[in-house]
Design a protein around this motif. Structure first.
Motif, PDB file in Angstrom:
ATOM      1  N   ARG A 109       0.846  -1.182   0.000  1.00  0.00           N
ATOM      2  CA  ARG A 109       0.000   0.000   0.000  1.00  0.00           C
ATOM      3  C   ARG A 109       0.889   1.242   0.000  1.00  0.00           C
ATOM      4  NH1 ARG A 109      -2.515  -0.396   5.004  1.00  0.00           N
ATOM      5  NH2 ARG A 109      -3.489  -2.261   4.143  1.00  0.00           N
ATOM      6  N   ARG A 110       0.457   2.265  -0.715  1.00  0.00           N
ATOM      7  CA  ARG A 110       1.141   3.553  -0.713  1.00  0.00           C
ATOM      8  C   ARG A 110       0.182   4.590  -0.147  1.00  0.00           C
ATOM      9  NH1 ARG A 110       5.027   6.613  -4.319  1.00  0.00           N
ATOM     10  NH2 ARG A 110       4.392   8.793  -4.154  1.00  0.00           N
ATOM     11  N   ASN A 125       1.438  -4.452  15.743  1.00  0.00           N
ATOM     12  CA  ASN A 125       1.849  -4.376  14.332  1.00  0.00           C
ATOM     13  C   ASN A 125       1.167  -3.244  13.566  1.00  0.00           C
ATOM     14  OD1 ASN A 125       3.647  -6.463  14.562  1.00  0.00           O
ATOM     15  ND2 ASN A 125       2.371  -7.994  13.573  1.00  0.00           N
ATOM     16  N   ARG A 126       0.547  -2.298  14.256  1.00  0.00           N
ATOM     17  CA  ARG A 126      -0.081  -1.153  13.598  1.00  0.00           C
ATOM     18  C   ARG A 126       0.959  -0.067  13.347  1.00  0.00           C
ATOM     19  NH1 ARG A 126      -5.291   1.752  16.216  1.00  0.00           N
ATOM     20  NH2 ARG A 126      -6.047  -0.386  15.992  1.00  0.00           N
ATOM     21  N   LEU A 127       0.877   0.560  12.179  1.00  0.00           N
ATOM     22  CA  LEU A 127       1.826   1.600  11.785  1.00  0.00           C
ATOM     23  C   LEU A 127       1.436   2.942  12.391  1.00  0.00           C
ATOM     24  CD1 LEU A 127       4.254   2.445   9.960  1.00  0.00           C
ATOM     25  CD2 LEU A 127       2.561   2.914   8.165  1.00  0.00           C
ATOM     26  N   TRP A 128       2.458   3.659  12.906  1.00  0.00           N
ATOM     27  CA  TRP A 128       2.298   5.025  13.396  1.00  0.00           C
ATOM     28  C   TRP A 128       3.297   5.909  12.646  1.00  0.00           C
ATOM     29  CZ3 TRP A 128      -0.798   6.438  17.840  1.00  0.00           C
ATOM     30  CH2 TRP A 128      -1.445   5.354  18.456  1.00  0.00           C
ATOM     31  N   VAL A 129       2.890   7.138  12.360  1.00  0.00           N
ATOM     32  CA  VAL A 129       3.724   8.057  11.584  1.00  0.00           C
ATOM     33  C   VAL A 129       3.642   9.454  12.188  1.00  0.00           C
ATOM     34  CG1 VAL A 129       3.986   9.198   9.324  1.00  0.00           C
ATOM     35  CG2 VAL A 129       3.482   6.749   9.437  1.00  0.00           C
ATOM     36  N   GLN A 140      -7.931   1.310   9.195  1.00  0.00           N
ATOM     37  CA  GLN A 140      -8.731   0.932   8.026  1.00  0.00           C
ATOM     38  C   GLN A 140      -8.074   1.368   6.706  1.00  0.00           C
ATOM     39  OE1 GLN A 140     -12.626   2.572   8.801  1.00  0.00           O
ATOM     40  NE2 GLN A 140     -13.158   0.935  10.244  1.00  0.00           N
ATOM     41  N   GLY A 141      -6.793   1.091   6.605  1.00  0.00           N
ATOM     42  CA  GLY A 141      -6.063   1.355   5.375  1.00  0.00           C
ATOM     43  C   GLY A 141      -5.660   2.791   5.157  1.00  0.00           C
ATOM     44  N   ALA A 142      -5.827   3.656   6.167  1.00  0.00           N
ATOM     45  CA  ALA A 142      -5.453   5.066   6.037  1.00  0.00           C
ATOM     46  C   ALA A 142      -4.705   5.509   7.288  1.00  0.00           C
ATOM     47  CB  ALA A 142      -6.695   5.928   5.820  1.00  0.00           C
TER      48      ALA A 142
END
Length: 294
Positions: A109-110, A125-129, A140-142
């Protein structure tokens, strides 16, 4: 390595005769000698250029090769940083305009986001930025904003993520976005790192090292015996290896017991220990690659 042979000397007549014989014998093999030299030179060139590239190529890495290959297609250069999930199943890289995410099952995904400063994965395993002066969480993919915090550094732990802003405010955030703990550091900024199992955290800034319970940010009493240059978390969750500055001795610290002991040596390059796997990771050409254990 190189070696040299010493010349053997004799009488002048014998030397002249030997020289004539050498010239006579050496006149014919020249074309063959040149051909062999060219072939050897080509072999050496291929070996010394292609082989090291293949060995050190991020897409040939034994653990992250397929994921890195996916990331090269999802986000072409420039790439400014990377993050690996605790179980090494997900990897992200970020650039000035976007974040790319690849999964071991083949998904990619980009996500278009401007001004990313840091990225990490929480214990789930959830991404944080951190981007555009906001803390963003994968949902939910965003990437969606969480609170009004503007971190410059991130590190995942077992119960969420640590976020540090420019003023030295360090916050522990739950997966749902709630504040689990907060402390004010005596200096702005710093390098965050979390050890095995995501239990303990370290903040390193200009030689000063502070240690915390990663979830609550309760301070740990362990003191480093020197100005610290680098930190490597070990497989035992409460133990870490430090290198004194500049390029000084190494010590092992036990965060829970508050003890220290001299260590024999320290690694040449920094590496991060994953929270959920006994695996060390370091950067290579903008991607994560497997690193040796300290």
């Amino acid at each position: 390595m190189s070696g040299r042979e010493s010349p053997v000397t004799g009488g002048r007549k014998g030397a002249r005769a030997a020289a004539r014989q050498v010239r006579a014998l050496g006149a014919r093999p020249w074309p063959l000698t040149i051909a062999i030299a060219v072939a050897l030179g080509l072999l050496v060139y291929v070996t010394t250029t292609s082989l090291p590239y293949l060995i050190s190529s991020p897409t040939a890495d034994p653990h992250f090769g397929a994921l890195n290959d996916c990331l090269t297609r999802a986000l072409p250069a420039p790439r400014l940083g990377w993050a690996v999930s605790p179980d090494a199943s997900r990897v992200a890289v970020y650039g000035p305009q976007a974040v790319a995410l690849c999964e071991r099952g083949g998904g990619s995904r980009r996500l278009d986001v401007v001004g990313t400063l840091a990225a990490t994965f929480g214990g789930d395993n959830r991404l944080w930025v951190s981007a555009g002066g906001r803390l963003l969480r994968e949902e939910q993919g965003a990437l969606r904003p969480v609170g009004d915090f503007a971190p410059v550094s991130l590190a995942g732990h077992a119960s969420g993520v640590l976020a540090l802003d420019e003023a030295g405010q360090l916050v522990s955030v739950s997966p749902e976005g709630g504040v689990l703990g907060q402390v004010s550091l005596p200096w702005p900024g710093g390098r965050l790192s979390v050890g095995a199992a995501g239990a303990f955290a370290a903040v390193l800034s200009e030689g000063a090292l502070r240690l915390y319970d990663a979830r609550t940010l309760a301070p740990m009493e362990t003191q480093a015996p020197c100005a610290v240059e680098s930190v490597w978390w070990l497989d035992v969750p409460e133990r870490l290896l430090i290198g004194c500055a500049p390029s000084g001795p190494a010590y092992t610290l036990d965060v829970r017991a508050g003890t220290q002991a001299p260590a024999g040596s320290r690694p040449a390059t920094p590496a991060r220990r994953l929270l959920g796997r006994a695996l060390y990771v370091q950067g290579c050409d903008g991607f994560p690659c497997t690193a040796p254990a300290p």
